[in-house]
Motif scaffolding. Structure first.
Motif, PDB file in Angstrom:
ATOM      1  N   MET A   1       0.841  -1.202   0.000  1.00  0.00           N
ATOM      2  CA  MET A   1       0.000   0.000   0.000  1.00  0.00           C
ATOM      3  C   MET A   1       0.873   1.247   0.000  1.00  0.00           C
ATOM      4  SD  MET A   1      -2.777   1.233   2.846  1.00  0.00           S
ATOM      5  CE  MET A   1      -3.365   2.922   2.923  1.00  0.00           C
ATOM      6  N   SER A   2       0.543   2.192  -0.867  1.00  0.00           N
ATOM      7  CA  SER A   2       1.266   3.458  -0.934  1.00  0.00           C
ATOM      8  C   SER A   2       0.386   4.546  -0.319  1.00  0.00           C
ATOM      9  CB  SER A   2       1.614   3.811  -2.387  1.00  0.00           C
ATOM     10  OG  SER A   2       2.180   5.092  -2.465  1.00  0.00           O
ATOM     11  N   ARG A   3       0.575   4.807   0.986  1.00  0.00           N
ATOM     12  CA  ARG A   3      -0.285   5.778   1.669  1.00  0.00           C
ATOM     13  C   ARG A   3      -0.169   7.172   1.051  1.00  0.00           C
ATOM     14  NH1 ARG A   3       1.064   2.349   5.971  1.00  0.00           N
ATOM     15  NH2 ARG A   3      -0.766   1.646   7.185  1.00  0.00           N
ATOM     16  N   ARG A   4       1.062   7.569   0.710  1.00  0.00           N
ATOM     17  CA  ARG A   4       1.248   8.914   0.161  1.00  0.00           C
ATOM     18  C   ARG A   4       0.561   9.058  -1.194  1.00  0.00           C
ATOM     19  NH1 ARG A   4       4.631  11.231  -3.291  1.00  0.00           N
ATOM     20  NH2 ARG A   4       5.860   9.325  -3.539  1.00  0.00           N
ATOM     21  N   GLU A   5       0.721   8.059  -2.072  1.00  0.00           N
ATOM     22  CA  GLU A   5       0.084   8.120  -3.383  1.00  0.00           C
ATOM     23  C   GLU A   5      -1.436   8.048  -3.259  1.00  0.00           C
ATOM     24  OE1 GLU A   5       1.554   8.251  -6.683  1.00  0.00           O
ATOM     25  OE2 GLU A   5       3.111   9.109  -5.414  1.00  0.00           O
ATOM     26  N   LEU A   6      -1.907   7.204  -2.349  1.00  0.00           N
ATOM     27  CA  LEU A   6      -3.348   7.103  -2.119  1.00  0.00           C
ATOM     28  C   LEU A   6      -3.907   8.434  -1.638  1.00  0.00           C
ATOM     29  CD1 LEU A   6      -5.989   5.497  -1.805  1.00  0.00           C
ATOM     30  CD2 LEU A   6      -5.199   4.821   0.481  1.00  0.00           C
ATOM     31  N   ALA A   7      -3.238   9.061  -0.693  1.00  0.00           N
ATOM     32  CA  ALA A   7      -3.697  10.346  -0.162  1.00  0.00           C
ATOM     33  C   ALA A   7      -3.742  11.409  -1.255  1.00  0.00           C
ATOM     34  CB  ALA A   7      -2.769  10.794   0.972  1.00  0.00           C
ATOM     35  N   ASP A   8      -2.711  11.444  -2.084  1.00  0.00           N
ATOM     36  CA  ASP A   8      -2.657  12.435  -3.151  1.00  0.00           C
ATOM     37  C   ASP A   8      -3.759  12.192  -4.171  1.00  0.00           C
ATOM     38  OD1 ASP A   8      -1.441  14.720  -4.335  1.00  0.00           O
ATOM     39  OD2 ASP A   8      -0.457  13.423  -5.809  1.00  0.00           O
ATOM     40  N   PHE A   9      -4.001  10.923  -4.510  1.00  0.00           N
ATOM     41  CA  PHE A   9      -5.052  10.595  -5.469  1.00  0.00           C
ATOM     42  C   PHE A   9      -6.420  11.031  -4.947  1.00  0.00           C
ATOM     43  CE2 PHE A   9      -8.237   7.512  -7.041  1.00  0.00           C
ATOM     44  CZ  PHE A   9      -8.151   7.775  -8.400  1.00  0.00           C
ATOM     45  N   LEU A  10      -6.728  10.721  -3.686  1.00  0.00           N
ATOM     46  CA  LEU A  10      -8.012  11.106  -3.113  1.00  0.00           C
ATOM     47  C   LEU A  10      -8.186  12.623  -3.104  1.00  0.00           C
ATOM     48  CD1 LEU A  10      -8.232   8.650  -0.085  1.00  0.00           C
ATOM     49  CD2 LEU A  10      -9.544   8.540  -2.211  1.00  0.00           C
ATOM     50  N   ARG A  11      -7.135  13.327  -2.731  1.00  0.00           N
ATOM     51  CA  ARG A  11      -7.223  14.789  -2.685  1.00  0.00           C
ATOM     52  C   ARG A  11      -7.458  15.363  -4.074  1.00  0.00           C
ATOM     53  NH1 ARG A  11      -3.668  18.805  -3.542  1.00  0.00           N
ATOM     54  NH2 ARG A  11      -1.898  17.363  -3.677  1.00  0.00           N
ATOM     55  N   ARG A  12      -6.735  14.847  -5.074  1.00  0.00           N
ATOM     56  CA  ARG A  12      -6.891  15.352  -6.439  1.00  0.00           C
ATOM     57  C   ARG A  12      -8.299  15.100  -6.972  1.00  0.00           C
ATOM     58  NH1 ARG A  12      -2.459  18.510  -8.334  1.00  0.00           N
ATOM     59  NH2 ARG A  12      -0.568  17.679  -7.369  1.00  0.00           N
ATOM     60  N   ARG A  13      -8.829  13.898  -6.704  1.00  0.00           N
ATOM     61  CA  ARG A  13     -10.179  13.586  -7.194  1.00  0.00           C
ATOM     62  C   ARG A  13     -11.228  14.417  -6.449  1.00  0.00           C
ATOM     63  NH1 ARG A  13      -7.365  11.729 -10.238  1.00  0.00           N
ATOM     64  NH2 ARG A  13      -8.077  13.652 -11.207  1.00  0.00           N
ATOM     65  N   ARG A  14     -11.015  14.642  -5.161  1.00  0.00           N
ATOM     66  CA  ARG A  14     -11.967  15.471  -4.406  1.00  0.00           C
ATOM     67  C   ARG A  14     -11.965  16.892  -4.945  1.00  0.00           C
ATOM     68  NH1 ARG A  14     -11.010  18.898  -0.338  1.00  0.00           N
ATOM     69  NH2 ARG A  14      -8.940  18.014   0.142  1.00  0.00           N
ATOM     70  N   GLU A  15     -10.804  17.454  -5.195  1.00  0.00           N
ATOM     71  CA  GLU A  15     -10.704  18.822  -5.672  1.00  0.00           C
ATOM     72  C   GLU A  15     -11.256  18.984  -7.082  1.00  0.00           C
ATOM     73  OE1 GLU A  15      -6.576  19.731  -5.283  1.00  0.00           O
ATOM     74  OE2 GLU A  15      -6.722  20.205  -3.134  1.00  0.00           O
ATOM     75  N   ALA A  16     -11.340  17.863  -7.831  1.00  0.00           N
ATOM     76  CA  ALA A  16     -11.849  17.935  -9.204  1.00  0.00           C
ATOM     77  C   ALA A  16     -13.370  17.933  -9.274  1.00  0.00           C
ATOM     78  CB  ALA A  16     -11.305  16.752 -10.014  1.00  0.00           C
ATOM     79  N   LEU A  17     -14.049  17.656  -8.158  1.00  0.00           N
ATOM     80  CA  LEU A  17     -15.511  17.624  -8.148  1.00  0.00           C
ATOM     81  C   LEU A  17     -16.055  19.035  -7.947  1.00  0.00           C
ATOM     82  CD1 LEU A  17     -16.263  14.441  -6.011  1.00  0.00           C
ATOM     83  CD2 LEU A  17     -16.565  14.727  -8.468  1.00  0.00           C
ATOM     84  N   HIS A  18     -16.854  19.507  -8.896  1.00  0.00           N
ATOM     85  CA  HIS A  18     -17.417  20.853  -8.792  1.00  0.00           C
ATOM     86  C   HIS A  18     -18.686  20.801  -7.945  1.00  0.00           C
ATOM     87  CE1 HIS A  18     -18.886  24.810  -9.840  1.00  0.00           C
ATOM     88  NE2 HIS A  18     -17.753  25.051 -10.475  1.00  0.00           N
ATOM     89  N   PRO A  19     -18.759  21.586  -6.881  1.00  0.00           N
ATOM     90  CA  PRO A  19     -19.933  21.536  -5.995  1.00  0.00           C
ATOM     91  C   PRO A  19     -21.254  21.777  -6.719  1.00  0.00           C
ATOM     92  CG  PRO A  19     -18.167  22.781  -4.977  1.00  0.00           C
ATOM     93  CD  PRO A  19     -17.730  22.517  -6.385  1.00  0.00           C
ATOM     94  N   ASP A  20     -21.277  22.678  -7.709  1.00  0.00           N
ATOM     95  CA  ASP A  20     -22.515  23.003  -8.402  1.00  0.00           C
ATOM     96  C   ASP A  20     -23.049  21.844  -9.235  1.00  0.00           C
ATOM     97  OD1 ASP A  20     -22.559  25.510  -7.314  1.00  0.00           O
ATOM     98  OD2 ASP A  20     -21.605  26.489  -9.022  1.00  0.00           O
ATOM     99  N   ARG A  21     -22.198  20.863  -9.499  1.00  0.00           N
ATOM    100  CA  ARG A  21     -22.637  19.729 -10.316  1.00  0.00           C
ATOM    101  C   ARG A  21     -23.025  18.526  -9.465  1.00  0.00           C
ATOM    102  NH1 ARG A  21     -17.678  20.131 -14.718  1.00  0.00           N
ATOM    103  NH2 ARG A  21     -18.213  22.207 -15.522  1.00  0.00           N
ATOM    104  N   MET A  22     -22.975  18.679  -8.153  1.00  0.00           N
ATOM    105  CA  MET A  22     -23.355  17.595  -7.270  1.00  0.00           C
ATOM    106  C   MET A  22     -24.850  17.644  -6.998  1.00  0.00           C
ATOM    107  SD  MET A  22     -20.543  16.047  -6.896  1.00  0.00           S
ATOM    108  CE  MET A  22     -20.906  14.901  -5.564  1.00  0.00           C
ATOM    109  N   PRO A  23     -25.482  16.500  -6.704  1.00  0.00           N
ATOM    110  CA  PRO A  23     -26.924  16.488  -6.443  1.00  0.00           C
ATOM    111  C   PRO A  23     -27.284  17.269  -5.190  1.00  0.00           C
ATOM    112  CG  PRO A  23     -25.929  14.361  -5.916  1.00  0.00           C
ATOM    113  CD  PRO A  23     -24.884  15.159  -6.631  1.00  0.00           C
ATOM    114  N   ALA A  24     -28.535  17.700  -5.123  1.00  0.00           N
ATOM    115  CA  ALA A  24     -29.005  18.465  -3.964  1.00  0.00           C
ATOM    116  C   ALA A  24     -28.808  17.652  -2.692  1.00  0.00           C
ATOM    117  CB  ALA A  24     -30.489  18.811  -4.139  1.00  0.00           C
ATOM    118  N   GLY A  25     -28.314  18.314  -1.652  1.00  0.00           N
ATOM    119  CA  GLY A  25     -28.074  17.652  -0.379  1.00  0.00           C
ATOM    120  C   GLY A  25     -26.705  17.044  -0.245  1.00  0.00           C
ATOM    121  N   ALA A  26     -25.940  17.002  -1.357  1.00  0.00           N
ATOM    122  CA  ALA A  26     -24.615  16.383  -1.296  1.00  0.00           C
ATOM    123  C   ALA A  26     -23.564  17.320  -0.724  1.00  0.00           C
ATOM    124  CB  ALA A  26     -24.180  15.925  -2.689  1.00  0.00           C
ATOM    125  N   VAL A  27     -23.809  18.628  -0.812  1.00  0.00           N
ATOM    126  CA  VAL A  27     -22.854  19.597  -0.287  1.00  0.00           C
ATOM    127  C   VAL A  27     -23.580  20.511   0.686  1.00  0.00           C
ATOM    128  CG1 VAL A  27     -21.482  19.531  -2.392  1.00  0.00           C
ATOM    129  CG2 VAL A  27     -23.263  21.251  -2.173  1.00  0.00           C
TER     130      VAL A  27
END
Length: 284
Positions: A1-27
């Motif tokens: 397991m690569s904790r550093r790579e996993l952490a970076d991947f999760l952060r990058r994917r989270r930052e790529a999600l635009h709040p306005d495109r999420m369903p109501a109640g998700a943000v």
């Protein structure tokens, strides 16, 4: 397991999600526009995945133990990951074991793939492995790009050719060069999870990252979904500029890919490509 790579991947994917495109109640209802950081907040992803914020924060801080398959499934849904991204996540989390040294040795090219390659006739094509090494090619590819057989084996590599011959092989017109660089980053990022610690792969990534800012951006973004087709403008020494489409097909049961070059039917590039390949093909 690569904790550093996993952490970076999760952060990058989270930052790529635009709040306005999420369903109501998700943000958070008051937080769609008043944000100091891009994408969703950590607590929002945690809520979508059905886990505690503290646990998700530890994942992004590379401090959490190995997540279970159930947690990875929930994260994949919360972060809207593609199938390729879900597989990459599972590899980073250690749920899919890395390839062994024996498995990483270059496999033989299947005979069926070789037969297909040489039956493509006027379509320039070559076969590459997951390190972007060019393993086999047809006569049309030699006429269009270069005589691969005359190159030293380490130089028979798509990325190294882009570094050495980029000014001849691909112009920056219409973003073609940037698309190619980002696609290469996606292929190599996925390969790095299958082959962690692979020295040759690491050297290749460093070499291209130092050469191309688009590749470095793509690599840092953890994108692992290459597009199956892209436009490329090649500058041929005899025919001038050719506007071509490059398609990539996975050879079933392997990590090999078949790369094909074609042009829009009826176009000047198609006519030039036909003349070039006809001249290069020996008479029966």
């Amino acid at each position: 397991m690569s904790r550093r790579e996993l952490a970076d991947f999760l952060r990058r994917r989270r930052e790529a999600l635009h709040p306005d495109r999420m369903p109501a109640g998700a943000v958070h209802p008051h937080g769609r526009h008043a944000r100091r950081t891009p994408g969703l907040r950590r607590e929002e992803v945690a809520a979508l995945a059905g886990m505690s914020t503290s646990y998700y924060e530890r994942l992004e801080q590379a401090r959490a133990p190995r997540p279970s398959p159930q947690v990875l499934t929930a994260l994949g849904t919360a972060l809207r990951l593609t199938a390729a991204e879900r597989e990459h996540l599972a590899r980073l989390a250690g749920q899919i074991p890395p390839r062994t040294d024996e498995e990483a040795v270059r496999p033989p090219v299947p005979e069926a793939a070789l037969r297909l390659l040489h039956r493509l006739g006027p379509l320039p094509a070559y076969l590459v492995d997951e390190r972007e090494n060019i393993l086999a090619w047809n006569t049309a590819a030699t006429a269009l790009i270069t005589d691969f057989g005359r190159l030293p084996v380490p130089e028979r590599n798509v990325v190294r050719l882009a570094v050495r011959l980029g000014g001849t092989l691909c112009s920056a017109a219409e973003g073609a060069e940037g698309d190619f660089a980002r696609q290469s980053a996606a292929h190599l990022r996925a390969a790095s999870a299958r082959l962690p610690g692979d020295r040759a792969l690491g050297e290749l990534v460093n070499e291209y990252a130092a050469h191309d800012a688009d590749f470095l951006t793509g690599w840092r973004s953890h994108a692992v979904d290459p597009v199956p087709a892209l436009r490329k403008r090649l500058r041929h020494p005899e025919l001038g500029e050719l506007d071509l489409e490059v398609q990539t097909l996975l050879v079933p049961g392997t990590e090999l890919r078949l790369v094909l070059y074609s042009a829009e039917p009826g176009s000047a590039s198609a006519a030039a490509l036909d003349r070039l390949c006809a001249a290069a093909t020996p008479a029966p």
